[in-house]
Design a protein around this motif. Structure first.
Motif, PDB file in Angstrom:
ATOM      1  N   SER A 374       0.821  -1.208   0.000  1.00  0.00           N
ATOM      2  CA  SER A 374       0.000   0.000   0.000  1.00  0.00           C
ATOM      3  C   SER A 374       0.855   1.258   0.000  1.00  0.00           C
ATOM      4  CB  SER A 374      -0.926  -0.015   1.221  1.00  0.00           C
ATOM      5  OG  SER A 374      -1.667   1.186   1.300  1.00  0.00           O
ATOM      6  N   SER A 377       2.293   1.910  -3.404  1.00  0.00           N
ATOM      7  CA  SER A 377       1.249   2.421  -4.295  1.00  0.00           C
ATOM      8  C   SER A 377       0.989   3.901  -4.034  1.00  0.00           C
ATOM      9  CB  SER A 377      -0.037   1.619  -4.102  1.00  0.00           C
ATOM     10  OG  SER A 377      -1.086   2.157  -4.887  1.00  0.00           O
ATOM     11  N   THR A 378       0.931   4.278  -2.765  1.00  0.00           N
ATOM     12  CA  THR A 378       0.709   5.687  -2.407  1.00  0.00           C
ATOM     13  C   THR A 378       1.827   6.570  -2.935  1.00  0.00           C
ATOM     14  OG1 THR A 378      -0.534   5.096  -0.409  1.00  0.00           O
ATOM     15  CG2 THR A 378       0.469   7.287  -0.471  1.00  0.00           C
ATOM     16  N   ALA A 380       3.989   5.888  -5.373  1.00  0.00           N
ATOM     17  CA  ALA A 380       3.992   5.891  -6.839  1.00  0.00           C
ATOM     18  C   ALA A 380       2.930   6.838  -7.391  1.00  0.00           C
ATOM     19  CB  ALA A 380       3.763   4.481  -7.375  1.00  0.00           C
ATOM     20  N   ASN A 381       1.746   6.830  -6.771  1.00  0.00           N
ATOM     21  CA  ASN A 381       0.689   7.735  -7.233  1.00  0.00           C
ATOM     22  C   ASN A 381       1.068   9.196  -7.016  1.00  0.00           C
ATOM     23  OD1 ASN A 381      -1.011   5.703  -8.124  1.00  0.00           O
ATOM     24  ND2 ASN A 381      -2.142   5.578  -6.192  1.00  0.00           N
ATOM     25  N   ALA A 382       1.767   9.463  -5.904  1.00  0.00           N
ATOM     26  CA  ALA A 382       2.153  10.835  -5.615  1.00  0.00           C
ATOM     27  C   ALA A 382       3.151  11.365  -6.630  1.00  0.00           C
ATOM     28  CB  ALA A 382       2.736  10.929  -4.211  1.00  0.00           C
ATOM     29  N   GLY A 385       1.493   9.831 -10.637  1.00  0.00           N
ATOM     30  CA  GLY A 385       0.090   9.939 -10.991  1.00  0.00           C
ATOM     31  C   GLY A 385      -0.564   8.566 -10.980  1.00  0.00           C
ATOM     32  N   PRO A 386      -1.880   8.496 -10.996  1.00  0.00           N
ATOM     33  CA  PRO A 386      -2.570   7.201 -10.955  1.00  0.00           C
ATOM     34  C   PRO A 386      -2.356   6.410 -12.239  1.00  0.00           C
ATOM     35  CG  PRO A 386      -4.134   8.974 -11.337  1.00  0.00           C
ATOM     36  CD  PRO A 386      -2.820   9.623 -11.054  1.00  0.00           C
ATOM     37  N   VAL A 387      -2.550   5.098 -12.115  1.00  0.00           N
ATOM     38  CA  VAL A 387      -2.479   4.219 -13.278  1.00  0.00           C
ATOM     39  C   VAL A 387      -3.682   4.459 -14.183  1.00  0.00           C
ATOM     40  CG1 VAL A 387      -2.456   1.807 -14.030  1.00  0.00           C
ATOM     41  CG2 VAL A 387      -1.186   2.484 -11.975  1.00  0.00           C
ATOM     42  N   ASP A 388      -3.466   4.528 -15.482  1.00  0.00           N
ATOM     43  CA  ASP A 388      -4.560   4.733 -16.429  1.00  0.00           C
ATOM     44  C   ASP A 388      -5.520   3.540 -16.379  1.00  0.00           C
ATOM     45  OD1 ASP A 388      -3.439   7.083 -17.276  1.00  0.00           O
ATOM     46  OD2 ASP A 388      -2.346   6.145 -18.941  1.00  0.00           O
ATOM     47  N   ARG A 389      -6.789   3.872 -16.399  1.00  0.00           N
ATOM     48  CA  ARG A 389      -7.835   2.825 -16.368  1.00  0.00           C
ATOM     49  C   ARG A 389      -8.399   2.601 -17.766  1.00  0.00           C
ATOM     50  NH1 ARG A 389      -6.785   0.119 -11.833  1.00  0.00           N
ATOM     51  NH2 ARG A 389      -6.682   1.511 -10.024  1.00  0.00           N
TER      52      ARG A 389
END
Length: 389
Positions: A374, A377-378, A380-382, A385-389
């Protein structure tokens, strides 16, 4: 507020020595350290975060983190259990300092002697604070009743107030995660006697079953959409929880290093004409390696705690910083304990060994939120950016 004076302290050396003496007994007997809690209460430690105007000590997060390092060095499970009370009161103090009085009742209750715990973790819920298997039922008076099962409820024999949350699927604004505080005296609560673990045994973090536990309207303080949130409460929770958790495990590492040094001086080597292992180059390297790791983590705990106290604006990186600290601190503590055991030899493998107990206790750091996956993931997002959906 910037702190210029020396950190204030509430924990005396005598208090810590008594806690250290009791720690192996509670570990062996799998019992809660009631006498430790009595000492901490008498010292005003349960009111550490309560403002002086309300009868507390008004300590900063950095000051409490330093105290938790010391307490964990004496009795890790005692430090980890009282950590939950300190997290609840600490985030109330942080919010109050930022002009948010939604948890002022927590500070007043703590000043009156109430003991707080967290009832958030749930088996199988790897979203932790961003989802819940617990049902929150709105009552006609605006309060809520909670139905669900919470795990790892530290302080389970003694808490009088439980900060918890659940999902209200029928909320008029759409599904909401409702956060509130219930009281043990209010009923609807069962504490299971199921804490039989490898380490951190004295925390007595038993499973708590909520069966209609009631939070009055004035004790319901948030209703947030499921998923990640930038709400000030969530940020304050992460800041205080992760920093104080890091402090506890940093205290374990500090104590392990002390034990390694003592063992190196105590043990002697036939290979080296009876000289102490403190003269052996391999042992010296291991102790130095442990010290380098330990020396690196302590300033990080103080610095990030001070940033919270001084309201430093790290923006969207705040979550990444605190979860990263938690991972570094728990992993560093585990590595330092491992090095200390290698220095101390086979005696540390016996259950009576303090290092053996620290080895078992430090493993609990793997399981606290945010876990390794977790946290990465936090972060990496910071940064990405978030993973493309």
């Amino acid at each position: 507020m910037t702190r210029t004076a020396a950190p204030r302290t509430l924990l005396t050396d005598d208090l810590l020595a008594r806690a250290a003496e009791r720690a192996p007994v509670h570990d062996r007997e799998n019992t809660f350290p009631h006498a430790d809690l009595d000492d901490l209460r008498e010292a005003g430690y349960l009111r550490a975060f309560v403002p002086e105007a309300l009868g507390g000590a008004g300590l900063t997060l950095e000051e409490v983190a330093r105290e938790q390092v010391r307490l964990a060095g004496a009795a890790p499970a005692t430090a980890l259990s009282v950590n939950m009370h300190l997290v609840v009161t600490g985030m109330a103090a942080v919010l109050a300092a930022r002009g948010d009085d939604s948890l002022e009742f927590v500070l007043r209750d703590a000043a009156a002697g109430e003991v707080f715990a967290f009832g958030n973790s749930e088996a199988g819920n790897d979203l932790v604070m961003f989802a819940s298997r617990t049902r929150a039922e709105r009552q006609p008076d605006g309060g809520y009743r909670f139905h669900g099962t919470k795990i790892f409820t530290s302080l389970s024999p003694v808490w009088t107030r439980l900060a918890t949350f659940g999902l209200d699927e029928d909320h008029p604004d759409g599904p909401r995660l409702v956060h509130g505080v219930v009281s043990r005296a209010g009923g609807g609560i069962e504490t299971k006697d199921d804490w039989d673990t490898l380490g951190m045994r004295a925390t007595q973090s038993c499973t708590t079953v909520l069966d209609g536990a009631y939070a009055a309207p004035g004790r319901v303080f948030r209703a947030l959409p499921p998923g990640p949130s930038a709400d000030p409460y969530v940020l304050a929770l992460f800041q205080v929880f992760e920093i104080l958790l890091a402090a506890v495990y940093t205290g374990i590492g500090r104590r392990a290093l002390e034990l390694a040094v003592a063992a190196a001086h105590r043990r002697t080597s036939m290979k080296n004409d009876g000289r102490s292992y403190a003269q052996d180059p391999d042992i010296r390297w291991r102790v130095a390696d442990a010290a380098i790791a330990q020396d690196g983590i302590e300033p990080q705990v103080w610095a990030l705690a001070r940033d919270v106290d001084e309201a430093v604006d790290h923006g969207a990186l705040w979550f990444a910083k605190v979860v990263g600290l938690k991972v570094r601190a728990t992993e560093t503590a585990r590595e330092v304990v491992d090095r200390a055991i290698r220095v101390s030899g086979g005696g540390s493998y016996f259950s009576r060994s303090e290092l053996g107990r620290l080895y078992r206790d430090v493993l609990a750091g793997l399981f606290h939120p945010s876990d390794d996956e977790s946290a990465h993931s936090t972060v990496a997002n910071a940064w990405l950016g978030p993973v493309d959906r």
